[in-house]
Design a protein around this motif. Sequence first.
Motif, PDB file in Angstrom:
ATOM      1  N   LEU A  81       0.843  -1.208   0.000  1.00 18.78           N
ATOM      2  CA  LEU A  81       0.000   0.000   0.000  1.00 18.78           C
ATOM      3  C   LEU A  81       0.877   1.258   0.000  1.00 18.78           C
ATOM      4  CD1 LEU A  81      -2.772   1.340   0.108  1.00 18.78           C
ATOM      5  CD2 LEU A  81      -2.733   1.088   2.604  1.00 18.78           C
ATOM      6  N   HIS A  94      -9.201  -5.488  -0.573  1.00 17.67           N
ATOM      7  CA  HIS A  94      -9.961  -4.237  -0.447  1.00 17.67           C
ATOM      8  C   HIS A  94      -9.192  -3.077  -1.084  1.00 17.67           C
ATOM      9  CE1 HIS A  94     -12.619  -1.243   1.318  1.00 17.67           C
ATOM     10  NE2 HIS A  94     -11.536  -0.580   1.694  1.00 17.67           N
ATOM     11  N   HIS A  95      -7.887  -3.047  -0.877  1.00 20.23           N
ATOM     12  CA  HIS A  95      -7.065  -1.950  -1.411  1.00 20.23           C
ATOM     13  C   HIS A  95      -6.522  -2.254  -2.820  1.00 20.23           C
ATOM     14  CE1 HIS A  95      -7.140   0.653   2.106  1.00 20.23           C
ATOM     15  NE2 HIS A  95      -7.060  -0.443   2.846  1.00 20.23           N
ATOM     16  N   LEU A 145      -4.420  -4.398  -4.063  1.00 19.54           N
ATOM     17  CA  LEU A 145      -2.949  -4.372  -4.068  1.00 19.54           C
ATOM     18  C   LEU A 145      -2.395  -5.370  -5.095  1.00 19.54           C
ATOM     19  CD1 LEU A 145      -2.291  -4.022  -0.221  1.00 19.54           C
ATOM     20  CD2 LEU A 145      -2.415  -2.226  -1.977  1.00 19.54           C
TER      21      LEU A 145
END
Length: 279
Positions: A133, A167-168, A170
Amino acid sequence: MASKEELKGIASQVRRDIIRMVSMAGSGHPGGSMSSTDFMTALYFNVMDQTPETWTRDGKGQDVFILSAGHLAPVLYAVLARRGYFPAAELGSLRKYGSRLQGHPSVQKNLPGVHQAAGSLGQGLSCAAGVALAKKLDKDDKKVYVLCGDGESEEGQIWEAGIFAAHHKLDNLIAFTDWNGQQIDGKVEDVGGLGDLQAKWEAFGWKTIVTDGHDFDAILAAFEEAGKSEGKPVMILFRSEMGHGVDFMAGTHKWHGKAPNQEQVEEAMKQLDETMGDF
Ligand SMILES: Cc1ncc(C[n+]2csc(CCOP(=O)(O)OP(=O)(O)O)c2C)c(N)n1
């Protein structure tokens, strides 16, 4: 870039190193280190954008590797030494008081190649997701690689990291699991069965690849495909064999955390000599 034949020879040397290091220390973890040797060798010699000359602890502008299953330190140290991060002679200091080569990686020892302390199972994947992230936020387009164990995947924190990374989105995070089917107390399926591990990671929103963890063509193809993911983190499930490369150590949890004696070291060296090639 090493050729496939060279990779095979290096991997044999790494397995020799693991056996000697653990034997000299009188303790340590050879079984999972040997099941992870082929893909760790491929990663450091042919895949990662990181060299002993360019490596920095903050990992900025370069690929980063994090060992989540910290007890697999012997394979990481042997691969780092053979790749030239520090002298191979230092491998003999594994687990010695004051050594840079602690039984589980330590950042306090300033060993080149080690970004992250490990040993408490389950944490490294979270750390790797955080680094991935940070790279996105920094507009750093390099990747983060992380090695997990299948026994380690019984830890809840692995799955929390799985939710976070998906969710991010990545897609710069490439995790790989040493799917040898064994852990400290026996077979993973008998201790805390993971069932269909691929379906689990897919359900968590990850791109998955299942392949042979002892075939260099398959390993390199898997890393290449993983590098092309868009919008999803990647989990490569490397099917592997505990203690691979030495017949009396292969396929059993009994070598998860045990040091070979002198006679066993000599027998192992004889077997590994035959797969050394010209290395
Ligand atoms: C949080 C935590 N619990 C337990 C342990 C003890 N432990 C070390 S290795 C291991 C088994 C890991 O199995 P796996 O990831 O499959 O590694 P392999 O046996 O293949 O080397 C356990 C339970 C630990 N290091 N950390």
